[in-house]
Structure formats: C-alpha cells, structure tokens
Design a protein around this motif. Structure first.
Motif, short mmCIF file in Angstrom:
data_model
loop_
_atom_site.label_atom_id
_atom_site.label_comp_id
_atom_site.label_asym_id
_atom_site.label_seq_id
_atom_site.Cartn_x
_atom_site.Cartn_y
_atom_site.Cartn_z
N ASP A 18 0.85 -1.19 0.00
CA ASP A 18 0.00 0.00 0.00
C ASP A 18 0.89 1.24 0.00
OD1 ASP A 18 -2.11 1.70 0.12
OD2 ASP A 18 -2.59 1.30 2.22
N SER A 21 -0.69 4.73 1.41
CA SER A 21 -0.69 4.97 2.86
C SER A 21 0.72 5.28 3.35
CB SER A 21 -1.27 3.78 3.62
OG SER A 21 -0.41 2.67 3.52
N GLN A 22 1.72 4.63 2.77
CA GLN A 22 3.11 4.91 3.16
C GLN A 22 3.49 6.34 2.79
OE1 GLN A 22 5.53 1.90 1.35
NE2 GLN A 22 5.02 0.34 2.88
N ALA A 24 1.41 8.88 2.42
CA ALA A 24 0.67 9.78 3.32
C ALA A 24 1.35 9.86 4.68
CB ALA A 24 -0.77 9.31 3.46
N GLU A 25 1.80 8.72 5.17
CA GLU A 25 2.49 8.66 6.47
C GLU A 25 3.77 9.50 6.44
OE1 GLU A 25 4.18 4.93 8.65
OE2 GLU A 25 2.05 4.56 8.18
#
Length: 90
Positions: A18, A21-22, A24-25
């Motif tokens: 994913d 999500s990485q 965004a993190e």
C-alpha cells in the motif's frame, strides 16, 4: 527427502503493498518536522536577540567598572599626594 531451495524467511508474495498509505504517512512526518524546524528557528532568533542585548549590557557594565576603577585610582593617588603635602607643611 531433499530440501527445497530458497530461504524459509523470504517475504510472502501475496502481500499487497500500500504505497499510498506509506506516502501519506511520510508526508505527515515531513509536515511535522517542518513545523518543528520552524519553531526551533523562531526560538533561535529570539535567543540571538536576547544574547545581543545581554552582550551589549555586559560591555556597558564593563566600561563602567573600568571607569570607576580609574576614578578610584586617581582619588587614591590624589589623597596620597595630599597626605604627603600635609606632612611636608607641618
């Protein structure tokens, strides 16, 4: 029975990565670090201004002490000369 080749610890191939999500993190981490950097920079600027004020005050105080020491030395010398003249006149 022969052993199978390859590592038993290899990652499973059916894991989906994913990336969204990485990303965004990591972007959140970058944003928080930028905020911290801005805060620290502001603190540094404030501290630099305070340091400048303190150094100026220190120089002024040192000049005053030197001036007072000079005056005290001159007064002591004048008092000594006055005392010496009294003895000569008396």
């Amino acid at each position: 029975m022969p052993r199978t080749k390859g590592s038993k610890n290899r990652p499973k191939t059916n894991i989906t990565k994913d990336y969204a999500s990485q990303i965004a993190e990591k972007q959140e981490t970058i944003a928080s670090l930028n905020t911290e950097i801005a805060s620290i920079t502001g603190n540094i600027d404030t501290l630099k201004a305070d340091l400048k004020e303190k150094k100026t005050a220190l120089k002024k105080a040192e000049k005053e002490v030197a001036s007072l020491a000079k005056k005290a030395k001159a007064d002591a010398k004048a008092a000594e000369e006055a005392a010496g003249q009294r003895h000569e006149c008396g």
